[in-house]
Design a protein around this motif. Structure first.
Motif, PDB file in Angstrom:
ATOM      1  N   ILE A 158       0.929  -1.167   0.372  1.00  0.00           N
ATOM      2  CA  ILE A 158       0.072  -0.123   0.439  1.00  0.00           C
ATOM      3  C   ILE A 158       0.759   0.963  -0.123  1.00  0.00           C
ATOM      4  N   ARG A 159       1.873   1.528   0.992  1.00  0.00           N
ATOM      5  CA  ARG A 159       3.002   2.363   1.044  1.00  0.00           C
ATOM      6  C   ARG A 159       3.889   2.547  -0.124  1.00  0.00           C
ATOM      7  N   GLY A 160       3.756   1.542  -1.443  1.00  0.00           N
ATOM      8  CA  GLY A 160       4.535   1.571  -2.760  1.00  0.00           C
ATOM      9  C   GLY A 160       5.734   0.964  -2.125  1.00  0.00           C
ATOM     10  N   GLU A 161       6.012   0.552  -1.244  1.00  0.00           N
ATOM     11  CA  GLU A 161       7.457   0.046  -0.594  1.00  0.00           C
ATOM     12  C   GLU A 161       8.027  -1.393  -1.151  1.00  0.00           C
ATOM     13  N   MET A 162       6.907  -2.322  -2.002  1.00  0.00           N
ATOM     14  CA  MET A 162       7.340  -3.498  -2.254  1.00  0.00           C
ATOM     15  C   MET A 162       6.003  -3.465  -3.869  1.00  0.00           C
ATOM     16  N   THR A 163       6.265  -4.778  -4.231  1.00  0.00           N
ATOM     17  CA  THR A 163       4.872  -5.228  -5.218  1.00  0.00           C
ATOM     18  C   THR A 163       5.065  -6.853  -4.712  1.00  0.00           C
TER      19      THR A 163
END
Length: 343
Positions: free
Chosen positions: A309-314
């Motif tokens: 959700i925070r864009g730190e991983m896919t």
């Protein structure tokens, strides 16, 4: 680190209690806004929802309050099995990232609609298959992919148990796919991640001795690959309960075995590894691999959800993988006939 405001929709799924307990253990990642008690509107078969003690101290919200609150950033969907996908579609239409419990329903077309909608919106959708955060299963997936034990010849795995008494048998009897539909999907998620699309899927849906034929609580599915046979079993009348569940993976260069497949007693799962020759940094011979203990099934998964959700991983599991699991599950549970084709 910004906390994610999350709500749980449903208390009637078998894993709903475990999910809220895991969320409570992650206060650095999540702020629990509230919980929707779906006892008032869920209509399909369920085996949970009466025990609400773990929800004490949390605010109970209506479904409309959750779906219409712009400050809520994610949801866990924990309604009964056959209501999961319709509820998830409502969340998708409101652009809500979600953790969605299993299985993905009896209608593959409806599930495809959900997956396509999430893809178009670039929405994180995390399926709640309970072994995804298990370090022993993660090791096995990588071992198969990297050919640590050579080419796989066979996999044997089970989801046997003896909990729930007669009430559980009646519950399972309400699904034509029986216990393979309800529990076999966890193993199918693991096998599909490691082995990909099978050539054939054959279901064997039986009742345990003494139970009506309509109660399919003693099931097996056979998945065929070019040079490997996978047998998955699930029976709800096996003594020893979940502590006796086991995995065996045999290849041309070695064998991996472990039982129990999970434990939450402060000790880690131990995996026996036999190698006929040096491979991937392991010398030939017999090894006992001890993995870090888990606090529960879902913490690792939910931390990954926060990072997505925070864009730190896919998402390590693609939409395509999730749909493949649905296809195999429905065939393994007798809902559909298997179709082999290359994608």
């Amino acid at each position: 680190m910004k906390k994610i405001r999350i709500a749980q929709i449903g208390v009637c799924h078998e894993h709903a209690l475990g999910k809220i307990i895991s969320l409570k253990r992650l206060p650095d990642y999540f702020e629990i806004v509230g919980v929707v008690d779906d006892n008032t509107f869920s209509k399909t078969p369920k085996f949970a929802g009466d025990y609400l003690v773990p929800y004490e101290g949390l605010k109970f919200l209506s479904l409309e309050e959750v779906l219409n609150d712009p400050t809520i950033e994610a949801v866990t969907v924990e309604v009964p099995n056959n209501e999961l996908v319709p509820m998830a579609i409502r969340c998708m239409e409101r652009n809500l990232p979600m953790h969605l419990d299993k299985p993905a329903g009896e209608d593959p077309v409806l599930y495809r609609k959900l997956l396509d909608g999430c893809r178009e919106r670039n929405l994180p959708l995390q399926m709640g298959f309970m072994f995804r955060g298990n370090p022993a299963f993660r090791f096995c997936i990588e071992a198969i992919r990297s050919k640590l034990i050579g080419e796989v010849c066979e996999i044997q795995a089970d989801m046997n148990h003896c909990y729930g008494g007669e009430e559980y048998q009646e519950y399972i009897g309400k699904f034509s796919g029986g216990i393979m539909y309800n529990l076999g999907c966890h193993l199918i998620d693991f096998v599909a991640a490691a082995m990909g699309r099978p050539e054939a899927v054959t279901p064997f849906l039986k009742s345990a001795p003494g139970d009506r034929d309509s109660i399919r609580n003693n099931c097996m599915a056979v998945l065929e690959y070019p040079h490997a046979i996978v047998t998955l079993r699930a029976c709800s009348r096996i003594p020893g309960n979940i502590d006796k569940r086991r995995i065996r993976i045999a290849g041309t260069g070695g064998v991996i075995e472990f039982s129990p497949v999970e434990r939450f007693d402060g000790k880690g799962v131990e995996v026996a590894l036999l190698l006929t020759k040096d491979a991937n940094g392991f010398p030939a011979g017999t090894h006992t691999l001890r993995f870090p203990p888990q606090a529960d099934r879902y913490e690792e998964q939910l931390i990954e959800l926060a990072k997505m959700i925070r864009g730190e991983m896919t998402n390590p599991y693609s939409y395509e993988h999730d749909y493949l699991v649905e296809e195999i599950t429905l065939a393994a549970s007798g809902y559909t006939k298997w179709r082999w084709y290359d994608k």
